[in-house]
Design a protein around this motif. Structure first.
Motif, short mmCIF file in Angstrom:
data_model
loop_
_atom_site.label_atom_id
_atom_site.label_comp_id
_atom_site.label_asym_id
_atom_site.label_seq_id
_atom_site.Cartn_x
_atom_site.Cartn_y
_atom_site.Cartn_z
N GLN A 1 0.84 -1.21 0.00
CA GLN A 1 0.00 0.00 0.00
C GLN A 1 0.88 1.26 0.00
OE1 GLN A 1 -0.39 -2.68 1.74
NE2 GLN A 1 -2.39 -3.43 1.05
N LEU A 2 2.03 1.20 0.66
CA LEU A 2 2.91 2.38 0.68
C LEU A 2 3.68 2.47 -0.63
CD1 LEU A 2 4.27 2.40 4.36
CD2 LEU A 2 2.35 3.68 3.40
N ALA A 3 4.06 1.30 -1.19
CA ALA A 3 4.72 1.33 -2.50
C ALA A 3 3.77 1.89 -3.54
CB ALA A 3 5.18 -0.08 -2.90
N ALA A 4 2.47 1.60 -3.37
CA ALA A 4 1.47 2.12 -4.32
C ALA A 4 1.36 3.64 -4.21
CB ALA A 4 0.12 1.45 -4.05
N ILE A 5 1.59 4.16 -3.02
CA ILE A 5 1.60 5.63 -2.85
C ILE A 5 2.75 6.21 -3.68
CG2 ILE A 5 2.17 7.45 -1.19
CD1 ILE A 5 0.56 5.86 0.90
N ASP A 6 3.90 5.57 -3.63
CA ASP A 6 5.06 6.06 -4.40
C ASP A 6 4.76 6.02 -5.89
OD1 ASP A 6 7.86 4.94 -2.29
OD2 ASP A 6 6.32 6.48 -2.04
N ILE A 7 4.16 4.93 -6.33
CA ILE A 7 3.86 4.80 -7.77
C ILE A 7 2.86 5.89 -8.20
CG2 ILE A 7 2.76 3.33 -9.49
CD1 ILE A 7 4.87 1.51 -8.84
N ALA A 8 1.86 6.12 -7.35
CA ALA A 8 0.87 7.16 -7.67
C ALA A 8 1.53 8.54 -7.74
CB ALA A 8 -0.24 7.15 -6.63
N LEU A 9 2.46 8.80 -6.83
CA LEU A 9 3.17 10.09 -6.84
C LEU A 9 4.04 10.20 -8.10
CD1 LEU A 9 4.22 10.26 -3.08
CD2 LEU A 9 2.75 11.91 -4.26
N LEU A 10 4.72 9.12 -8.47
CA LEU A 10 5.59 9.15 -9.66
C LEU A 10 4.76 9.45 -10.91
CD1 LEU A 10 7.73 6.07 -8.65
CD2 LEU A 10 8.68 8.34 -9.17
N LYS A 11 3.59 8.83 -10.99
CA LYS A 11 2.74 9.10 -12.17
C LYS A 11 2.18 10.51 -12.12
CE LYS A 11 0.50 5.61 -14.06
NZ LYS A 11 1.25 4.94 -15.12
N ASP A 12 1.87 10.98 -10.91
CA ASP A 12 1.35 12.35 -10.78
C ASP A 12 2.43 13.37 -11.19
OD1 ASP A 12 -0.76 14.21 -9.81
OD2 ASP A 12 0.86 14.83 -8.45
N LEU A 13 3.68 12.97 -11.00
CA LEU A 13 4.80 13.84 -11.35
C LEU A 13 5.09 13.80 -12.85
CD1 LEU A 13 7.14 12.95 -8.37
CD2 LEU A 13 6.45 15.29 -8.98
N ASN A 14 4.30 13.07 -13.60
CA ASN A 14 4.55 12.88 -15.05
C ASN A 14 5.88 12.17 -15.31
OD1 ASN A 14 2.15 14.33 -15.88
ND2 ASN A 14 3.23 16.19 -15.18
N ALA A 15 6.36 11.44 -14.29
CA ALA A 15 7.60 10.67 -14.47
C ALA A 15 7.26 9.38 -15.21
CB ALA A 15 8.24 10.36 -13.12
N ASN A 16 8.24 8.84 -15.92
CA ASN A 16 8.00 7.55 -16.60
C ASN A 16 9.06 6.52 -16.24
OD1 ASN A 16 10.27 8.32 -18.00
ND2 ASN A 16 9.28 8.48 -20.01
N SER A 17 9.96 6.84 -15.29
CA SER A 17 11.02 5.89 -14.97
C SER A 17 11.55 6.08 -13.55
CB SER A 17 12.19 6.07 -15.97
OG SER A 17 13.14 5.03 -15.80
#
Ligand code: ADA
Length: 565
Positions: free
Chosen positions: A299-315
């Motif tokens: 659930q916490l790793a999913a928070i990181d993934i959601a933040l990365l996508k919100d940042l428009n990051a792709n890697s």
């Protein structure tokens, strides 16, 4: 959860998740008669306030209830950083390095209750060449899942899948390793399914595997109507392998791997994914989430993934070690590209000449590639972040490790993040040149022009090396910003200064044609080792995250989000 998809419908698997008995011990020979506490597995012992800065030896204990005599295998997905494993007081073996998995076969385990005891060591001792006081924290504990499996005396040990596109048609290479732990030769048939379609492939019948041996077999299969794996459409397939004993209807073992059809190539100064040039908008991420340390639940790793996508990051670059495979599973599903690297950070030539350095790196490389091979999200293998790539002796070690990884996997480009500015002598050894530059934080460059001039001078030097005409990645750049530290005159450590430096750097690096990608240092604040580092790291953290250790966005968050749009 063991993986984000079910890996077996035949083989019995269970995760030994929950409280284990625990106690600290002074020496490896000590076997506690009673245990003073219980710790959650997976987890770091630092999650228990009484052990929040404990560095040393601990012992975990768990009763295994075996309902039926048979062959079993126990797998530890990650123990930080050295594990000595005992079953019923019998020593099974040892593993070094927190970030790769290891397992033991338990043949003919009798029905009844057995005692599993793991001595865990996170001390910076003379045997440890890679876990040393550093700008990240070596936690202690059984940090990733523990899995108990019931295995047949002939089972599938590993299955690697490589996707290749030739003349607009997709092919798959299946490399399967079968292991016969019985003392009799066995003849089996194999069957492969992609989703629920049986794959028609020859030479899968009457396969002889001699007693007590492993057998590797490679199959090449062509596929029609394949949906490619890409960032926009990260299409995944379940590839199932089944073993049948001749004459018996039901399969005796199975293994399901989740794969993607995608191809990564370097062409001139470009990195191609399925033939299309990539523009990497990345961040460096330590596996560190304050209250849970490095044992990050889904659930916490999913928070990181959601933040990365919100940042428009792709890697994401898995700085500086192989990551939890469940995070990689999540990136496979979300179309995030991964640069995964072996475990090393900033080792001097003297530290690289530690008597155990070679073998500890070699083991980490073998395990990283073998265990994470099938993740379509991994597009780059990296090694030895900021080690001694400016010396002949260091070069020999870089060369040896890059050749080792290339021999294990020819399907991915190789690189390493260099800090040996104007002195690196290893750019001929890699497919992609990557460099860490902090002109505006550690250097004196303040204005846009000064930062740009410093970069151009750096680029000019690269053009004089074997890195000329290779794809170029800025693998680290950034600045410190302490969450909540605000000041209009932008002193160092203020959020404003961090945002300003990142803004200028991103404007420069994202506009340069020769740069195919950027990885910001870093995604989140992370704990560092008190020894050596805390004097340079306020709060005992590396504060260059664009979110803090609780994932609270700093001013730089919006700067990055806009630049990566
Ligand atoms: C280096 C190193 C990172 C981190 C960074 C920093 O580039 O690779 O791990 O230590 O410096 O914060 O200074």
């Amino acid at each position: 959860m063991i993986r984000l998809f079910k890996q077996h419908s035949i083989r019995f698997q269970e995760e030994l998740e929950g409280y284990w008995d625990f106690d600290t011990i002074k020496s490896k020979g000590v076997v506690p008669s009673t245990y003073s506490r219980k710790l959650m597995v997976p987890g770091c012992w630092e999650q228990d306030i009484a052990l929040c800065d404990y560095r040393g030896l601990g012992v975990y204990r768990k009763e295994l209830i075996i309902n039926e005599t048979g062959h079993y295998r126990i797998t530890f997905k990650g123990v930080s950083h050295t594990a000595l494993v005992y079953l019923d007081s019998q020593f099974l073996g040892e593993h070094y390095n927190a970030y790769t998995e290891f397992s033991f076969i338990l043949p003919q385990l009798t029905q009844g209750i057995h005692e599993l005891r793991i001595i865990v060591d996170n001390s910076f001792n003379e045997n440890s060449a890679l876990h040393i006081p550093n700008d990240y924290y070596t936690y202690g504990g059984i940090i990733r899942p523990v899995v108990l499996e019931r295995i047949h005396d002939l089972f599938i040990e590993q299955l690697h899948f490589t996707s290749v596109k030739k003349n607009d048609k997709w092919y798959g290479l299946i490399d399967i390793d079968l292991h016969n732990i019985s003392d009799k030769n066995q003849i089996v048939n194999l069957k492969f399914q992609l989703e629920d379609i049986t794959i028609d492939v020859s030479n899968t019948n009457d396969i002889l595997i001699m007693s007590n041996t492993k057998k590797s077999i490679t199959y090449e299969i062509s596929f029609d109507e394949i949906k490619e794996w890409s960032q926009a459409t990260p299409y995944l397939y379940l590839l199932k392998a089944l073993i049948y004993q001749v004459g018996i209807l039901a399969p005796i073992d199975d293994l399901i791997e989740r794969i993607g059809f995608r191809q990564v190539q370097v062409k001139g100064q470009q990195l191609l994914l399925n033939g299309d040039p990539l523009c990497i908008k990345g961040l460096n991420r330590h596996e560190d989430f304050n209250l849970v340390g490095c044992a990050i639940p889904l659930q916490l790793a999913a928070i990181d993934i959601a933040l990365l996508k919100d940042l428009n990051a792709n890697s994401v670059r898995t700085s500086h070690y192989p990551n939890d495979e469940r995070f990689l599973d999540m990136c496979d599903e979300q179309g995030l590209l991964i640069w995964e690297e072996n475990h090393a950070r900033g080792l001097s030539l003297e530290e690289m000449q530690h008597p155990n350095f070679d073998k500890q790196c070699e083991a980490c490389n073998n395990e990283m590639v073998a265990q994470h091979y099938n993740h379509p999200s991994i597009i780059i293998w990296g090694i030895l972040n900021e080690c001694s790539s400016d010396t002949q002796e260091g070069r020999e070690m870089y060369k040896k490790q890059l050749e080792q990884i290339k021999a294990l996997d020819q399907s991915r480009p190789l690189t390493f993040a260099s800090c040996q500015h104007f002195a690196d002598i290893c750019f001929d050894l890699v497919d992609i040149v990557s460099t860490n530059i902090y002109h505006a934080w550690y250097g004196e460059s303040k204005s846009f022009e000064e930062i740009e001039a410093a970069y151009l001078q750096h680029l000019e030097w690269i053009q004089t090396t074997a890195g000329k005409d290779k794809p170029l990645i800025i693998s680290e750049f950034g600045a410190g910003g302490i969450y909540g530290s605000r000041s209009p005159h932008q002193p160092k450590w203020s959020e404003e200064r961090q945002a300003d430096i990142l803004d200028k750097c991103l404007q420069i690096y994202c506009s340069r044609p020769e740069i195919i990608g950027t990885y910001i240092w870093q995604f989140c604040d992370c704990r560092v080792t008190d020894e050596v580092w805390s004097i340079k790291r306020p709060r005992g953290l590396n504060n260059k995250g664009i979110v803090d250790e609780y994932r609270r966005p700093k001013l730089a968050y919006t700067t990055v989000k806009n630049a990566y749009k």
